[in-house]
Design a protein around this motif. Sequence first.
Motif, PDB file in Angstrom:
ATOM      1  N   GLU A   1       0.812  -1.223   0.000  1.00  0.00           N
ATOM      2  CA  GLU A   1       0.000   0.000   0.000  1.00  0.00           C
ATOM      3  C   GLU A   1       0.849   1.279   0.000  1.00  0.00           C
ATOM      4  OE1 GLU A   1      -2.744  -0.275   3.242  1.00  0.00           O
ATOM      5  OE2 GLU A   1      -3.910  -1.873   2.290  1.00  0.00           O
ATOM      6  N   LYS A   2       2.132   1.169  -0.338  1.00  0.00           N
ATOM      7  CA  LYS A   2       3.006   2.324  -0.500  1.00  0.00           C
ATOM      8  C   LYS A   2       3.258   2.532  -1.985  1.00  0.00           C
ATOM      9  CE  LYS A   2       3.726   2.543   4.013  1.00  0.00           C
ATOM     10  NZ  LYS A   2       3.190   3.629   4.854  1.00  0.00           N
ATOM     11  N   THR A   3       2.982   3.712  -2.482  1.00  0.00           N
ATOM     12  CA  THR A   3       3.130   4.000  -3.909  1.00  0.00           C
ATOM     13  C   THR A   3       4.594   4.139  -4.286  1.00  0.00           C
ATOM     14  OG1 THR A   3       1.045   5.226  -3.801  1.00  0.00           O
ATOM     15  CG2 THR A   3       2.387   5.520  -5.772  1.00  0.00           C
ATOM     16  N   LEU A   4       4.972   3.553  -5.411  1.00  0.00           N
ATOM     17  CA  LEU A   4       6.331   3.680  -5.935  1.00  0.00           C
ATOM     18  C   LEU A   4       6.424   4.940  -6.784  1.00  0.00           C
ATOM     19  CD1 LEU A   4       6.598  -0.056  -6.871  1.00  0.00           C
ATOM     20  CD2 LEU A   4       8.151   1.062  -5.281  1.00  0.00           C
ATOM     21  N   VAL A   5       7.340   5.827  -6.437  1.00  0.00           N
ATOM     22  CA  VAL A   5       7.419   7.145  -7.072  1.00  0.00           C
ATOM     23  C   VAL A   5       8.848   7.405  -7.553  1.00  0.00           C
ATOM     24  CG1 VAL A   5       7.162   9.626  -6.725  1.00  0.00           C
ATOM     25  CG2 VAL A   5       5.550   8.060  -5.650  1.00  0.00           C
ATOM     26  N   SER A   6       8.971   7.840  -8.803  1.00  0.00           N
ATOM     27  CA  SER A   6      10.276   8.194  -9.352  1.00  0.00           C
ATOM     28  C   SER A   6      10.727   9.540  -8.796  1.00  0.00           C
ATOM     29  CB  SER A   6      10.206   8.250 -10.875  1.00  0.00           C
ATOM     30  OG  SER A   6      11.433   8.702 -11.404  1.00  0.00           O
ATOM     31  N   GLY A   7      11.973   9.605  -8.358  1.00  0.00           N
ATOM     32  CA  GLY A   7      12.491  10.825  -7.744  1.00  0.00           C
ATOM     33  C   GLY A   7      12.778  11.946  -8.711  1.00  0.00           C
ATOM     34  N   ASP A   8      12.698  11.690 -10.027  1.00  0.00           N
ATOM     35  CA  ASP A   8      12.967  12.761 -10.987  1.00  0.00           C
ATOM     36  C   ASP A   8      11.720  13.221 -11.728  1.00  0.00           C
ATOM     37  OD1 ASP A   8      12.511  10.572 -12.546  1.00  0.00           O
ATOM     38  OD2 ASP A   8      14.359  10.728 -13.722  1.00  0.00           O
ATOM     39  N   GLN A   9      10.546  12.858 -11.232  1.00  0.00           N
ATOM     40  CA  GLN A   9       9.338  13.311 -11.915  1.00  0.00           C
ATOM     41  C   GLN A   9       8.992  14.739 -11.504  1.00  0.00           C
ATOM     42  OE1 GLN A   9       6.540  10.230 -10.553  1.00  0.00           O
ATOM     43  NE2 GLN A   9       5.394  11.795  -9.474  1.00  0.00           N
ATOM     44  N   GLY A  10       8.351  15.455 -12.410  1.00  0.00           N
ATOM     45  CA  GLY A  10       8.148  16.882 -12.223  1.00  0.00           C
ATOM     46  C   GLY A  10       7.137  17.271 -11.167  1.00  0.00           C
ATOM     47  N   ASP A  11       6.118  16.455 -10.944  1.00  0.00           N
ATOM     48  CA  ASP A  11       5.050  16.848 -10.019  1.00  0.00           C
ATOM     49  C   ASP A  11       5.235  16.260  -8.625  1.00  0.00           C
ATOM     50  OD1 ASP A  11       4.661  14.244 -10.690  1.00  0.00           O
ATOM     51  OD2 ASP A  11       2.517  14.404 -11.108  1.00  0.00           O
ATOM     52  N   LEU A  12       6.465  15.929  -8.273  1.00  0.00           N
ATOM     53  CA  LEU A  12       6.741  15.336  -6.968  1.00  0.00           C
ATOM     54  C   LEU A  12       6.570  16.368  -5.863  1.00  0.00           C
ATOM     55  CD1 LEU A  12       7.792  12.740  -5.555  1.00  0.00           C
ATOM     56  CD2 LEU A  12      10.089  13.690  -5.797  1.00  0.00           C
ATOM     57  N   LYS A  13       5.861  15.983  -4.809  1.00  0.00           N
ATOM     58  CA  LYS A  13       5.621  16.881  -3.671  1.00  0.00           C
ATOM     59  C   LYS A  13       6.368  16.349  -2.457  1.00  0.00           C
ATOM     60  CE  LYS A  13       2.520  19.583  -5.709  1.00  0.00           C
ATOM     61  NZ  LYS A  13       2.572  19.000  -7.063  1.00  0.00           N
ATOM     62  N   LEU A  14       7.254  17.184  -1.912  1.00  0.00           N
ATOM     63  CA  LEU A  14       7.984  16.838  -0.699  1.00  0.00           C
ATOM     64  C   LEU A  14       7.696  17.874   0.370  1.00  0.00           C
ATOM     65  CD1 LEU A  14      11.483  15.875  -2.173  1.00  0.00           C
ATOM     66  CD2 LEU A  14       9.694  14.317  -1.414  1.00  0.00           C
ATOM     67  N   ASP A  15       7.782  17.437   1.624  1.00  0.00           N
ATOM     68  CA  ASP A  15       7.542  18.363   2.734  1.00  0.00           C
ATOM     69  C   ASP A  15       8.566  19.485   2.708  1.00  0.00           C
ATOM     70  OD1 ASP A  15       5.461  16.772   3.566  1.00  0.00           O
ATOM     71  OD2 ASP A  15       6.686  15.626   4.992  1.00  0.00           O
ATOM     72  N   GLU A  16       8.127  20.677   3.128  1.00  0.00           N
ATOM     73  CA  GLU A  16       9.030  21.818   3.182  1.00  0.00           C
ATOM     74  C   GLU A  16      10.045  21.617   4.312  1.00  0.00           C
ATOM     75  OE1 GLU A  16       9.317  24.442   1.267  1.00  0.00           O
ATOM     76  OE2 GLU A  16       7.662  23.917  -0.062  1.00  0.00           O
TER      77      GLU A  16
END
Length: 403
Positions: A252-267
């Motif tokens: 239940e954890k989504t696999l996300v590419s670290g170089d994609q443009g719409d990536l949201k990370l905490d400030e």
Amino acid sequence: KKVNTIDAIWLRSKSEITDEQYTEFYKFQANAWDEPRYRLHFSADAPLAINALLFVPQENPERAGFGRIDPAVALYCRKVLIDSKPTELLPEWMRFAKGVVDSEDLPLNISRETMQDRSLVQKLGRVITKRFLKFLANEAKKRPEPYLEFFDKFGFFLKEGVAIDPTYKDELSKLLYFESSGQEKGKKTNLADYVSRMKEEQKEIYYIIGQNRESIESGPYLEGFKSRGLEVIFLYEPIDEYVMSNLREYEEKTLVSGDQGDLKLDEVPQSEVEGALSKDESKSLCEWLKETIGDKVKEVKVSARLVDSPAMALSPDAMSSQMRNMMRQMGQDSGLPTEVLFEINPRHQLMINLNQQRANNADLAKLIALQAFDNSMVAAGLLDDPKDMVTRMYEILSQAAAK
């Protein structure tokens, strides 16, 4: 003297067979010279009557460049050979396995032509495949070092299974191992261990695809994760992208590419840098860069991820540069978007100086802006033709040398 010493040992009890007899049979059945890396010998009465003896070789001939190998698990019925290379018995990704499967439930008059239409054979294959996957999972847990040696040789087949076979992708995903930013070089981790180390609020499993560990660690895409203490999986093989895109999630954890443009990370709080651009200056520089670079860039904005690098280019969609290159090589690049997202670091000295050069030397500032953009495109693997970039670099060097 008896010349043929090979008998149907798959029908005998394991306690009656020595290691030497197993090895002798493996060499005979697989036409091999080495000793088997793994062997799985089991019998079952339900849901089908099965006697199976499977081996994994020491080496992977496909990895050595000998071309695609054929299936090598022979199908028997009561010691009568039905097919020495059945293509419909086991999944294609299991073609590295050698051995014998014998089932009393198969009709003796079954033929190669009718095998693929027999649901009984498919059912037999599912039972054997699940047993084999369970065997590998136990080996990975109980004897991790030998398993990692196996994975180094045969991991491609398991990845292929995740990429093309939805029936077994969940079981196969637990058998995959990768390097990551949370482990020292050469040490590998699996997805389960990655999840166990995740932060409480973390919902995604992050990964970055690159040529090697050095290129990923020296690139700009890892900086935002390091500054937030987030672990990132490192992927080096072309098939890895297909694996991740087909797997999509794990526990239940989504696999996300670290170089994609719409990536949201905490400030995270950014360190103060003397002369860093203000919000207004950053906004003005982004607008100028968008105008200067032109149609090649979709958007220019201040990055929340960059720490040490001046800028980075991001794909506007989920398709990575590796996937784009593959599609181009296959002649399927028509319609691929050429616009990218361009993010800048307002705390980096290059961007601070570039903002000053806009007023002092507009021509040089334009050259630097275009060069910074092309540099980021190279790092992202998105630059198709470096001719203009090289010419521009010589012009910048000429101006620098004249001072």
